[in-house]
Design an enzyme around this catalytic site. Structure first.
Site, PDB file in Angstrom:
ATOM      1  N   SER A 576       0.849  -1.193   0.000  1.00  0.00           N
ATOM      2  CA  SER A 576       0.000   0.000   0.000  1.00  0.00           C
ATOM      3  C   SER A 576       0.889   1.250   0.000  1.00  0.00           C
ATOM      4  O   SER A 576       1.654   1.445  -0.942  1.00  0.00           O
ATOM      5  CB  SER A 576      -0.960  -0.029   1.195  1.00  0.00           C
ATOM      6  N   ASP A 651      -8.856  -4.574  -6.413  1.00  0.00           N
ATOM      7  CA  ASP A 651      -8.491  -3.627  -5.361  1.00  0.00           C
ATOM      8  C   ASP A 651      -9.354  -2.374  -5.478  1.00  0.00           C
ATOM      9  O   ASP A 651      -9.318  -1.673  -6.488  1.00  0.00           O
ATOM     10  CB  ASP A 651      -7.003  -3.265  -5.485  1.00  0.00           C
ATOM     11  N   HIS A 683      -7.743  -5.079  -1.660  1.00  0.00           N
ATOM     12  CA  HIS A 683      -6.443  -4.457  -1.392  1.00  0.00           C
ATOM     13  C   HIS A 683      -5.502  -5.393  -0.621  1.00  0.00           C
ATOM     14  O   HIS A 683      -4.288  -5.358  -0.821  1.00  0.00           O
ATOM     15  CB  HIS A 683      -6.655  -3.162  -0.601  1.00  0.00           C
TER      16      HIS A 683
END
Length: 706
Positions: A576, A651, A683
């Site tokens: 991320s 995602d 995600h």
């Protein structure tokens, strides 16, 4: 292989693994019934004496189902989520998808049961015994007598009722809020019809189908939120008369963010923070819950960078005219005492530390129980704050990472904590004396395995003065005369930290797996991460990744000073924001990092969501230089080392456009990253896919760094 030589597998270490839970520290599931501590196990609930720790069975799962006259269709499956909503009544609330009931365990009978079993998410109020829930996009309330009320008719994918809004920013986790008397329900209504769709695809249908996500990106049109109030007694709904649209300097329609909804103790007034789109002007506003009209603006906080309200106000249980407001306006998150006229009574806490949580109130002593990192920036400790004097009294051992839950009156709390060499202890603590009664001392669940060495220390940030905390994980047979391949694990973004004085210094289990394979893993919390104060966090404003990289490179300098680090075999990995940092480091310092694995990486902040992106970067229109500097598209040509990019195909947090655009730039530049996709995953990889993911990450370093 001898018992003490057992090796870990990812099935042992990864949360999606088949053996993961067996290698976690022993735990107790606890709740409060007034001031009585209750252990809620699968098969039974027991009372624990707060002074002696003695346990007495209260009732069993078998008894509950017997008293409830359960059948194969409606039954209680376990007691893990049992609660005791009435401090002075022997009534337990148990619920799951098969049944939601109140049982009087003294009279051994059901005193209430719901009429909506089968709902996955619901908001139940113990006073009115009414339940709010969403079904097929519509918001419903079932009152305590079982009568069903439909609050909306226009709910859809575009008109969202009773759910979290503003993409879970500003501390928002849900969309319904019961008044203290249970007679009124405040709820969010979000119109996202004007928000662009991101074209997600479901590949599991016979012919792949279109499943778009509403995704407002920085600088683009966002959704509009209003707040409704439903009154059970009148069966009517009104909406608060809030400013829905403002105009900014570019004359764009600008939504206002509404967050941290709180009720007055008399259930007649709603308080919430209203934030402009620039997120630099925050106001606490009160509304009449009956008419919906604005009553007063009680507080305003502005900033040249941003203001981020994360906590609703909290009224004193003994005085309906006083409430606590949290703010980091003096540089650190602290507590301020206000009256309902909006007048500051006084600042309750101050100092170079962060109040991390308000656990509640000790009603007898009229004190506030908080968690803070006053003892150490990487600790969580529990304190009582005297409201009159401001004196803080430590209630735990002053070490480690403590997480307390307060009893109804605030006379006791149970304290689950760990330290770097303590897997988990659980105490019940008397607030007045700070005397602790031990309930559990968990043994090391890794006993008998080859365990790595976990170390913690500090280095100076790139500013030459700020202390940054790091963790280093070394193989169990570490030899300082050898050279080791080393992987830097990085996150680096706001609202997160990696180093804490918890068990193993808060280490991720994948680090143990890598150490077992002969790597050293290094983790540094750079400036911009949480729990270090406003200026520490906001130094990254309008230039995400830049200060963070400078600090991470100070970590590299530290590694370079160690004779056992092989600087020719240095890798980096993150997910991320950490994926963004991984590629940033690989392309800004291409001669330093040999191998990288970037998961779900942000590539260009103009493709990220409005609330988060604009808080830290402003808009692409107002900060073009910052967006250009932080974008990784133009850096694709700099890639030298081996880089694997991994993403969830669906995602909805960091949309696949990021990865795909970077790959396109690499193709045009002639650089050669590797790419792997998890179909159907969001995600973060779920379930056993997480085991597969971490094996893939490990194997990439094994192939190219070892």
């Amino acid at each position: 292989m001898a018992a003490q030589d057992k090796l870990f597998t990812l099935e042992d270490l990864n949360y999606g693994g088949t053996n993961y839970r067996h290698l976690q520290p022993q735990n107790l599931w606890l709740t409060w019934w007034g001031d009585q501590l209750i252990e809620t196990d699968v098969e039974e609930c027991s009372v624990i004496d707060a002074k002696t720790g003695k346990k007495t069975t209260l009732f069993t799962l078998e008894q509950i189902n017997d008293w409830a006259k359960s059948d194969d269709q409606k039954y209680v499956r376990h007691l893990m989520n049992a609660t005791f909503p009435y401090p002075d009544k022997p009534i337990v609330h148990v619920g799951n998808r098969k049944a939601v009931i109140l049982v009087d365990f003294k009279d051994k009978k059901i005193v209430w049961q719901d009429s909506i079993s089968g709902q996955e998410a619901y908001d139940w109020n113990p006073i009115s015994r009414a339940t709010a829930y969403v079904d097929d996009h519509q918001l419903f309330v079932v009152d305590g007598q079982g009568k069903k009320h439909q609050l909306s008719t226009d709910g859809s994918r575009e008109i969202v009722y009773g759910q979290s809004v503003h993409r879970n920013e500003f501390g928002i986790e849900k969309g319904t809020f019961w008044s203290p008397d249970g007679q009124r329900l405040a709820f969010y209504r979000m119109d996202q019809s004007m928000v662009a769709d991101y074209p997600q695809v479901d590949i599991d249908t016979r012919i792949a189908s279109y499943e778009p996500d509403k995704y407002p990106t920085a600088g683009e049109t966002s959704h509009q939120v209003t707040v409704g109030v439903y009154d059970i007694t009148t069966n009517k709904t009104i909406f608060l008369n809030t400013p829905i649209i403002q105009n900014n300097q570019n004359n764009q329609n600008t939504p206002v963010y509404f967050t941290n909804i709180a009720w007055s103790p008399d259930s007649k007034t709603i308080y919430m923070f209203e934030l402009n789109r620039d997120q630099n002007d925050c106001r606490l506003v009160s509304y009449d819950a009956i008419t919906g009209e604005k009553k007063a603006e009680l507080y305003q906080e502005t900033s040249e960078k941003y203001v981020e309200p994360l906590h609703p106000i909290q009224f004193f249980p003994w005085d309906d005219n006083l409430f606590i407001l949290q703010s980091q306006r003096d540089g650190y998150n602290h507590l301020y005492l206000y009256n309902i006229k909006g007048e500051l009574v006084k600042q309750l806490t101050s100092g170079t530390f962060v109040v991390q949580e308000v656990l509640g109130f000790n009603k007898k002593d009229k004190s506030i129980i908080i968690s803070s990192n006053e003892a150490n920036p990487i600790q969580h400790n529990t304190y009582a704050v005297d409201i009159k004097t401001g004196k803080r009294t430590l209630l735990d051992n002053g070490k480690g990472s403590h997480h307390g839950v307060l009893s109804e009156s605030g006379l006791y709390f149970y304290d689950k904590y760990s330290e770097p060499d303590v897997p988990r202890n659980i105490d019940v603590v008397e607030v007045k004396t700070a005397k602790a009664q031990r309930l559990l001392t968990a043994e090391d669940p890794w006993k008998g395995y080859q365990q790595p060495t976990f170390e913690c220390g500090t280095i100076k940030a790139a500013d030459g003065k700020t202390d940054l905390y790091y963790r280093m994980v070394k193989p169990h047979d570490f030899d300082a005369t050898k050279k080791y391949p080393t992987v830097i694990y990085v996150y680096g973004g706001p609202h997160a930290h990696n180093v804490e004085a918890a068990w193993h210094w808060y280490s991720r289990s994948w680090e143990t797996y890598m150490a077992q394979k002969g790597y050293i893993v290094f983790i540094l919390d750079n400036r911009g991460s949480e729990n270090r104060g406003r200026d520490f966090e906001q130094v990254t404003f309008r230039q995400l990744g830049q200060i963070e990289m400078q600090d991470q490179m100070k970590g590299v300098d530290y590694l370079r000073s160690l004779p056992y680090i092989d600087m020719d075999r240095l890798g980096v990995h993150g997910w991320s924001f950490g994926g963004f940092m991984t590629i940033s480091l690989m392309t800004n310092y291409p001669d330093v990092f040999k191998v990288g694995v970037a998961g779900g990486p942000v590539i260009d902040w103009k493709w990220y969501e409005v609330m988060y992106g604009e808080r830290y970067m402003d808009t692409p229109q107002t900060n073009p230089e910052g967006y250009e500097k932080t974008s990784l598209i133009a850096k694709a040509k700099n890639l030298k080392g081996k880089l694997q990019i991994i993403t969830g195909y669906n995602d909805d947090t960091v949309i696949p456009q990021h990865c795909l655009s970077f790959l396109k730039a690499c193709i045009e530049a002639g650089t050669q990253p590797d790419f792997f996709v998890y179909p159907g995953e969001p995600h973060n990889m779920r379930g056993h896919a997480s085991v597969h993911l971490h094996e893939r990450i490990t194997q990439y370093f094994e192939d190219y760094l070892k």
